[in-house]
Enzyme design. Structure first.
Site, short mmCIF file in Angstrom:
data_model
loop_
_atom_site.label_atom_id
_atom_site.label_comp_id
_atom_site.label_asym_id
_atom_site.label_seq_id
_atom_site.Cartn_x
_atom_site.Cartn_y
_atom_site.Cartn_z
N GLY A 46 -4.75 -3.41 2.92
CA GLY A 46 -3.84 -3.09 3.95
C GLY A 46 -3.42 -1.65 3.45
O GLY A 46 -3.43 -1.33 2.43
N LYS A 80 1.48 -5.85 0.98
CA LYS A 80 0.81 -6.62 0.15
C LYS A 80 1.54 -6.84 -1.10
O LYS A 80 1.40 -7.96 -1.63
CB LYS A 80 -0.34 -5.75 -0.12
CG LYS A 80 -1.30 -5.39 0.88
CD LYS A 80 -2.48 -4.60 0.54
CE LYS A 80 -2.04 -3.23 -0.60
NZ LYS A 80 -1.28 -2.18 0.36
N GLU A 111 -4.02 -3.73 -7.67
CA GLU A 111 -4.61 -2.53 -8.02
C GLU A 111 -5.17 -2.51 -9.50
O GLU A 111 -4.80 -1.47 -10.23
CB GLU A 111 -3.66 -1.29 -7.70
CG GLU A 111 -3.48 -1.28 -6.24
CD GLU A 111 -4.56 -0.95 -5.23
OE1 GLU A 111 -5.72 -0.54 -6.05
OE2 GLU A 111 -4.30 -0.81 -4.06
N THR A 133 -0.69 1.21 2.44
CA THR A 133 0.38 1.31 1.70
C THR A 133 1.65 0.95 2.75
O THR A 133 1.79 1.62 3.55
CB THR A 133 1.08 2.68 1.06
OG1 THR A 133 -0.38 3.21 0.35
CG2 THR A 133 2.04 2.66 0.44
N GLY A 134 2.66 -0.06 2.20
CA GLY A 134 3.81 -0.38 3.08
C GLY A 134 3.46 -1.58 3.98
O GLY A 134 4.33 -1.98 4.58
#
Length: 291
Positions: free
Chosen positions: A40, A46, A171, A42-43
């Site tokens: 998804g 997740k 990440e 950023t923001g």
């Protein structure tokens, strides 16, 4: 260890004038023993989602069921320590997890914090360092003298030394070159197979999702908007574009080739799948052209 979210809502600074809702009515299952990718923009929610997996965050409403434990807003922190041994979380920036004066002491810290003797914790540290490919010559060095890829390995080793059932990675390949990224992802797959771990991966690398994931969860604006296999998620190009998500490289290339008359069924997700379908068509076209 299976994990289920049941009607989970989460607010940061709940009950204050500054409350911000980050998760909305999340219902999902993370299958035991499988490789689940969370994707998804950023923001999208997740990181908030995965911090519920070992109760770093507790749901404001609803519940998270982790194995035989149920976590709600009322769950007391003193009951959560055993859970955090079973669900290991590796943050995006490993330097945020590394703090001891040597790599060996850093890896051994977690087991010692759970009451394991210095001798046993040291043995586990050596074992997990070897498992993640850290040479013995690095273990007496400061973790901050390591390369980016080595720091990732040290952070992963520190979590593995707790012998978790679930490994959560935020990440893990961010900032690494292609070789480093492939090495880390190969390591994660190896750990899943050899230690029968449940893997949960946050990533922006759609090639990694296509290559490794069994199950995909798509987040947007705090909502889970899709879940399924990689093929389920990546088969709808228009939907992905609307949600500003990229295709795996092989899928994007196959879509371009389809505009030139090539046919793919099913649409390839990986380079190997692309080659398996493309080479026969190229050979057939070559024979036709040569009459």
């Amino acid at each position: 260890m299976e994990i289920a979210f049941e009607k989970v809502n989460y607010w940061y600074q709940a009950g204050t004038p500054f409350a911000v809702q980050a998760l909305y009515d999340i219902n999902l299952n993370i299958p035991a023993g499988e490789f689940t990718a969370v994707i998804g923009q950023t923001g999208s929610g997740k990181s908030t989602l995965i911090q519920h997996l070992n109760a770093l965050l507790k749901p404001t409403e609803g519940q998270v069921v982790i194995g035989d434990r149920t976590i709600t807003s009322e769950t007391k922190n003193k009951h959560l320590k055993p859970l955090r041994k079973k669900v290991g979380l590796v943050f995006q920036f490993p330097e945020n997890q590394l703090f001891e004066e040597t790599v060996l002491k850093d890896i051994a810290f977690g087991p010692q914090n759970f009451g394991i003797s210095v001798e046993e914790a040291t043995r586990l540290a050596h074992e997990t360092a070897k498992m993640v490919g850290l040479d013995d010559s690095l273990l007496e060095r400061s973790p901050f003298d390591l390369s980016g890829g080595q720091m990732r390995r040290a952070a992963i080793a520190g979590v593995l030394a707790l012998e978790p059932d679930v490994l959560v990675l935020d990440e893990p390949t961010a900032g690494l070159d292609p070789r480093g990224r492939n090495e880390i992802m190969g390591l994660v797959r190896q750990l899943q197979v050899e230690r029968h771990l449940t893997i949960v991966l946050i990533t922006h690398q759609m090639n990694d999702v296509a290559d490794y994931a069994d199950h995909v969860i798509v987040m947007a604006h705090g909502h889970m908007v899709k879940q399924g296999t990689p093929r389920d998620v990546f088969s709808d190009v228009d939907w992905l574009t609307a949600h500003q998500l990229e295709l795996p490289s092989a899928t994007a290339y196959a879509n371009k080739l389809m505009q030139q008359g090539f046919v793919f069924d099913p649409i390839p997700l990986t380079a190997d799948e692309l080659a398996d379908q493309l080479v026969p068509q190229i050979n057939k076209k070559g024979v036709a052209d040569n009459g």
